[in-house]
Design a protein around this motif. Sequence first.
Motif, PDB file in Angstrom:
ATOM      1  N   LYS A  45      48.435  33.998  56.125  1.00  0.00           N
ATOM      2  CA  LYS A  45      49.821  34.355  56.442  1.00  0.00           C
ATOM      3  C   LYS A  45      50.269  33.734  57.759  1.00  0.00           C
ATOM      4  CE  LYS A  45      49.910  38.778  54.055  1.00  0.00           C
ATOM      5  NZ  LYS A  45      49.556  40.162  54.361  1.00  0.00           N
ATOM      6  N   VAL A  46      49.376  33.777  58.756  1.00  0.00           N
ATOM      7  CA  VAL A  46      49.732  33.159  60.038  1.00  0.00           C
ATOM      8  C   VAL A  46      49.961  31.667  59.847  1.00  0.00           C
ATOM      9  CG1 VAL A  46      49.074  32.786  62.426  1.00  0.00           C
ATOM     10  CG2 VAL A  46      48.361  34.865  61.292  1.00  0.00           C
ATOM     11  N   ARG A  47      49.085  31.074  59.019  1.00  0.00           N
ATOM     12  CA  ARG A  47      49.219  29.641  58.809  1.00  0.00           C
ATOM     13  C   ARG A  47      50.573  29.314  58.157  1.00  0.00           C
ATOM     14  NH1 ARG A  47      46.441  25.219  56.422  1.00  0.00           N
ATOM     15  NH2 ARG A  47      46.435  26.342  54.464  1.00  0.00           N
ATOM     16  N   ALA A  48      50.954  30.140  57.208  1.00  0.00           N
ATOM     17  CA  ALA A  48      52.238  29.900  56.536  1.00  0.00           C
ATOM     18  C   ALA A  48      53.392  30.110  57.517  1.00  0.00           C
ATOM     19  CB  ALA A  48      52.369  30.839  55.341  1.00  0.00           C
ATOM     20  N   GLY A  49      53.281  31.140  58.337  1.00  0.00           N
ATOM     21  CA  GLY A  49      54.323  31.396  59.337  1.00  0.00           C
ATOM     22  C   GLY A  49      54.429  30.238  60.315  1.00  0.00           C
ATOM     23  N   ALA A  50      53.282  29.734  60.716  1.00  0.00           N
ATOM     24  CA  ALA A  50      53.269  28.623  61.668  1.00  0.00           C
ATOM     25  C   ALA A  50      53.943  27.395  61.056  1.00  0.00           C
ATOM     26  CB  ALA A  50      51.833  28.298  62.069  1.00  0.00           C
ATOM     27  N   GLN A  51      53.689  27.182  59.775  1.00  0.00           N
ATOM     28  CA  GLN A  51      54.300  26.055  59.073  1.00  0.00           C
ATOM     29  C   GLN A  51      55.829  26.147  59.152  1.00  0.00           C
ATOM     30  OE1 GLN A  51      52.662  23.483  57.963  1.00  0.00           O
ATOM     31  NE2 GLN A  51      54.681  22.568  57.530  1.00  0.00           N
ATOM     32  N   MET A  95      53.456  36.072  65.461  1.00  0.00           N
ATOM     33  CA  MET A  95      52.569  37.188  65.106  1.00  0.00           C
ATOM     34  C   MET A  95      53.343  38.291  64.372  1.00  0.00           C
ATOM     35  SD  MET A  95      49.464  36.560  65.785  1.00  0.00           S
ATOM     36  CE  MET A  95      49.485  34.771  65.749  1.00  0.00           C
ATOM     37  N   SER A  96      54.513  38.626  64.896  1.00  0.00           N
ATOM     38  CA  SER A  96      55.288  39.692  64.264  1.00  0.00           C
ATOM     39  C   SER A  96      55.657  39.309  62.839  1.00  0.00           C
ATOM     40  CB  SER A  96      56.570  39.963  65.052  1.00  0.00           C
ATOM     41  OG  SER A  96      56.263  40.324  66.369  1.00  0.00           O
ATOM     42  N   PHE A  97      56.092  38.083  62.667  1.00  0.00           N
ATOM     43  CA  PHE A  97      56.499  37.615  61.349  1.00  0.00           C
ATOM     44  C   PHE A  97      55.300  37.626  60.390  1.00  0.00           C
ATOM     45  CE2 PHE A  97      57.369  33.755  58.614  1.00  0.00           C
ATOM     46  CZ  PHE A  97      58.258  34.404  57.760  1.00  0.00           C
ATOM     47  N   SER A  98      54.179  37.119  60.846  1.00  0.00           N
ATOM     48  CA  SER A  98      53.008  37.028  59.974  1.00  0.00           C
ATOM     49  C   SER A  98      52.480  38.408  59.593  1.00  0.00           C
ATOM     50  CB  SER A  98      51.897  36.240  60.666  1.00  0.00           C
ATOM     51  OG  SER A  98      52.391  35.010  61.123  1.00  0.00           O
ATOM     52  N   ARG A  99      52.657  39.363  60.488  1.00  0.00           N
ATOM     53  CA  ARG A  99      52.172  40.714  60.201  1.00  0.00           C
ATOM     54  C   ARG A  99      53.197  41.534  59.429  1.00  0.00           C
ATOM     55  NH1 ARG A  99      49.590  41.513  66.223  1.00  0.00           N
ATOM     56  NH2 ARG A  99      47.900  40.048  65.904  1.00  0.00           N
ATOM     57  N   GLY A 100      54.298  40.906  59.097  1.00  0.00           N
ATOM     58  CA  GLY A 100      55.313  41.610  58.320  1.00  0.00           C
ATOM     59  C   GLY A 100      56.182  42.532  59.150  1.00  0.00           C
ATOM     60  N   ASN A 101      56.142  42.391  60.475  1.00  0.00           N
ATOM     61  CA  ASN A 101      56.985  43.248  61.320  1.00  0.00           C
ATOM     62  C   ASN A 101      58.324  42.604  61.671  1.00  0.00           C
ATOM     63  OD1 ASN A 101      54.868  45.051  61.375  1.00  0.00           O
ATOM     64  ND2 ASN A 101      53.963  44.102  63.202  1.00  0.00           N
ATOM     65  N   LEU A 102      58.586  41.442  61.106  1.00  0.00           N
ATOM     66  CA  LEU A 102      59.811  40.730  61.427  1.00  0.00           C
ATOM     67  C   LEU A 102      60.286  40.077  60.132  1.00  0.00           C
ATOM     68  CD1 LEU A 102      61.274  40.136  64.186  1.00  0.00           C
ATOM     69  CD2 LEU A 102      60.113  37.938  64.187  1.00  0.00           C
ATOM     70  N   SER A 103      61.555  40.303  59.789  1.00  0.00           N
ATOM     71  CA  SER A 103      62.071  39.724  58.546  1.00  0.00           C
ATOM     72  C   SER A 103      62.221  38.213  58.703  1.00  0.00           C
ATOM     73  CB  SER A 103      63.430  40.332  58.219  1.00  0.00           C
ATOM     74  OG  SER A 103      64.391  39.821  59.113  1.00  0.00           O
ATOM     75  N   ALA A 104      62.310  37.524  57.568  1.00  0.00           N
ATOM     76  CA  ALA A 104      62.477  36.067  57.596  1.00  0.00           C
ATOM     77  C   ALA A 104      63.738  35.694  58.363  1.00  0.00           C
ATOM     78  CB  ALA A 104      62.526  35.519  56.181  1.00  0.00           C
ATOM     79  N   ASN A 105      64.782  36.510  58.187  1.00  0.00           N
ATOM     80  CA  ASN A 105      66.036  36.226  58.874  1.00  0.00           C
ATOM     81  C   ASN A 105      65.915  36.387  60.381  1.00  0.00           C
ATOM     82  OD1 ASN A 105      67.960  35.219  57.276  1.00  0.00           O
ATOM     83  ND2 ASN A 105      68.717  37.208  56.553  1.00  0.00           N
ATOM     84  N   ALA A 106      65.284  37.497  60.773  1.00  0.00           N
ATOM     85  CA  ALA A 106      65.117  37.754  62.197  1.00  0.00           C
ATOM     86  C   ALA A 106      64.227  36.681  62.824  1.00  0.00           C
ATOM     87  CB  ALA A 106      64.504  39.134  62.418  1.00  0.00           C
ATOM     88  N   PHE A 107      63.232  36.265  62.085  1.00  0.00           N
ATOM     89  CA  PHE A 107      62.341  35.211  62.568  1.00  0.00           C
ATOM     90  C   PHE A 107      63.142  33.929  62.811  1.00  0.00           C
ATOM     91  CE2 PHE A 107      59.277  31.723  61.467  1.00  0.00           C
ATOM     92  CZ  PHE A 107      58.424  31.889  62.542  1.00  0.00           C
ATOM     93  N   LYS A 108      63.970  33.595  61.825  1.00  0.00           N
ATOM     94  CA  LYS A 108      64.784  32.390  61.935  1.00  0.00           C
ATOM     95  C   LYS A 108      65.716  32.499  63.153  1.00  0.00           C
ATOM     96  CE  LYS A 108      67.624  29.453  59.140  1.00  0.00           C
ATOM     97  NZ  LYS A 108      68.736  29.560  58.208  1.00  0.00           N
ATOM     98  N   GLN A 109      66.269  33.692  63.344  1.00  0.00           N
ATOM     99  CA  GLN A 109      67.160  33.922  64.485  1.00  0.00           C
ATOM    100  C   GLN A 109      66.423  33.667  65.801  1.00  0.00           C
ATOM    101  OE1 GLN A 109      70.535  34.684  64.520  1.00  0.00           O
ATOM    102  NE2 GLN A 109      70.144  34.189  66.659  1.00  0.00           N
ATOM    103  N   GLN A 110      65.206  34.201  65.860  1.00  0.00           N
ATOM    104  CA  GLN A 110      64.436  34.026  67.103  1.00  0.00           C
ATOM    105  C   GLN A 110      64.088  32.555  67.327  1.00  0.00           C
ATOM    106  OE1 GLN A 110      61.377  36.732  68.179  1.00  0.00           O
ATOM    107  NE2 GLN A 110      62.401  38.518  67.334  1.00  0.00           N
TER     108      GLN A 110
END
Lengths: 485, 485
Positions: free
Chosen positions: A184-190, A109-124
Amino acid sequence: MPDYSLSKKAYKQQSAELNEALLEAQFELRKAGKGPVLLLISGNDLAGKAEVIHTFYAWLDSRFLNTRAFVLPQGIEKRMPRMWRYWRSLPPAGELGFYLGSWYHQPLMSFSRGNLSANAFKQQMEDILRFEQLLTDEGVVVLKVWLHISPNGEAVETSAGQQRYQDTVAMREWGDFSRADYEKVRAGAQKMIELTSTEQAPWIRIPSHDPRYRDIEIAKLLLKAMRQHLESATESAASHHKSFLPGSVDRLNSVDYSAQLEKDDYKAQLEDYQNQLRELVRHPRFARRSLLLVFEGTDAAGKGGAIRRITQCLDPRYLRVHGTRAPTEEERTQPYLTRFWKRIPAPGTVVVFDRSYYGRVLVERVEGFCGAADWQRAYGEINDFEQQLQQANTLVIKFWLAITEEEQLARFQAREASPLKRHKLTEEDWRNRQQWSTYQKAINDMLEFTDTKQAPWHVIAAEDKRHARVQTLKIVCDTLRKALK
Amino acid sequence: MPDYSLSKKAYKQQSAELNEALLEAQFELRKAGKGPVLLLISGNDLAGKAEVIHTFYAWLDSRFLNTRAFVLPQGIEKRMPRMWRYWRSLPPAGELGFYLGSWYHQPLMSFSRGNLSANAFKQQMEDILRFEQLLTDEGVVVLKVWLHISPNGEAVETSAGQQRYQDTVAMREWGDFSRADYEKVRAGAQKMIELTSTEQAPWIRIPSHDPRYRDIEIAKLLLKAMRQHLESATESAASHHKSFLPGSVDRLNSVDYSAQLEKDDYKAQLEDYQNQLRELVRHPRFARRSLLLVFEGTDAAGKGGAIRRITQCLDPRYLRVHGTRAPTEEERTQPYLTRFWKRIPAPGTVVVFDRSYYGRVLVERVEGFCGAADWQRAYGEINDFEQQLQQANTLVIKFWLAITEEEQLARFQAREASPLKRHKLTEEDWRNRQQWSTYQKAINDMLEFTDTKQAPWHVIAAEDKRHARVQTLKIVCDTLRKALK
């Protein structure tokens, strides 16, 4: 092209067979007391995540089912390490856990809403992989399904979707999105699925336009996983782990056991450091930090006395001292870190572990309470645990109190003779003493493999109790002062 | 006039003796696995509440000591029943618990600050008395000491007091008060002590100007209490309780077991009520309420099926279903209500108990798992528990699903023959059946003594499953609707 649907008749027949087999497997799982089986259910809001759970509640013995559902973190959860609330949620051995909005929900959710960078998302996602790896290594089965609805059914706005939604449970994990947000959520989920599909815990995409097809597919998956779990050996396979090379440094041997402190110096320094510590924990910035003190050491090395000199300076309302003992029957069936995750400090508080999760690489290794692969992977798991604590603003300070074999014997004999201390000495202590050199090896390995920047080991010469007490206090003060700057 | 002080020499001698005896008693307490001993430490901020605890940590084996300290309620605690956080805090059997800012702290502070009327204060004191009574009846020892400083020492502003305060731990429970405010707390405390000194758990005033005298006095008290506890019989004395008169109404006999519902009616009504329930839990006002559904009933009466028809309508994220089983080894050593207190619903959520704390007056009574005095006092304790829930905005709805002896036999036989259901049938079920009439008596008593306004029993004819499912759903809807008005 398959249409991923099932006739009523086919469903009826297949579900009857599966139901019986699942019940049998559930019964066997409980009897065997094997690690729990987790089913993570993710996917589009209209794909029927809650319905799937209702189906299994209808099929299985619901007394041994556990549903966990996570919304975005609330209250204290926001200030604790991210994985804390998931560790606390693990179901008991022999049971099933259904996870909605699992550990994937918040980052997605954070990533899809733009509250989390791609890098931070990958880290998580990498943090999650390590968490799942630890669970599977500890005998927990992790199944991850993604309920997929084909492009047409997926549109939020279709009236059929809305209608079906009204008929089922009002569970909107994804929120009320516009079509663009939804994409956006769909892309993040992918991306999430790509990053976290592993051999042991792959994401399995379930076409979910037809609820009958969906539920039968998931039931088959679950059944297969339960049967494999039942057949697998209880011992974790050593081959999964790299071959272990013992540490090369004998840190215990380089301790200066002659270090000591005269009584008057002791009194003065003790008072000085205790006053410092009292001041430091009152520092406004400490309210957003927390402190975890880990005390390990040879039997009779004086852990209790050293701990008391510290806790005397602390407000009992914001302090917990946990004496770690052999795990209870229930605790033995859980991943070993679970009971420690449940006891980590909240912001503004201090937790002291008198012995700790390091038992995994000490007593459990030496006594063979766990397999070689288990304690060998524990070094990495523990480093990871402490890193998560550090990232959540917890200071981790670890002490090894070291005494010589001769000094231990003298203290054991003194304990035996003292009515005040004889309860502290057990048969086990004498037995452990027999294994002195085996323990030395285990301790040296521990000091080598878990001495990290975020949580360094302090090896304290404890031959002289006064010296050890002042040293530990001093290190706590110095570390705190540096951290609060 | 005694001066309530102790010379250094006298202290040294007495503390050595007491220390040894206390360690012995602590060891015996643990070995006997007796209920925990709680020491509540209240009193003036300058009287050394934290110091007392440090003394005992120095004297006793600290691995089996538990310090609990309560500040004013935070976050979710504010919205749960007042006693919830105290129930969750109880130490394990065989151990000691030191309480700072115990359950007395919040009412005393609120009352002294004028935020609680004299009547409400008195009411809370009575609630506490019932709580302590329950604990002592369940084998927990409750010791309450009030650390008293004589008028001169009591002044907040004396420089000696300030100095001492600086030297010890920064623990100000009473806050930074003016002299006038301080007097108010003192007056409130006086009233508190009057209202809550009972034979089993009296307040004991400890002159605390001299720390040596104070600690020795408390040590003596604790030792005496531990020794008495060790000598007391494990069975609670029946004589403490009024003689028990069985209920006079045979409610089970007045059930109309012929009630039934045709398939078409069932389908229509089920759908209707399920839609109603989905709407009701989405009501904005429900966010501040919560729902506890208690399902009890004869073996094979269809509890699981009725529960499922309800949970299907609920968002799994805000729902927990607890299948109550025989208590674990650890749970058996706790007051029986503890594990249920830990599972009560938070605001906005629903909890379902598939079997519940009523086991105390059903299976535990019939099988003799607890003494007669224990289950006889349980009626009052349970009513009290449910009243506390109701006062904290939790709706408690209780169902007894009733079937006839013949119907049960038919269902048992059907289960035996069914591969899907044979796991649900155990030897124990057949044994329970032998005791049909004993259970009937226990059930009728339960229905008579715990059918309260705040949590009424609904006895549901369950001979026809369709009827039972629709009835329970209907009652849940009706009760919710009324409450949300």
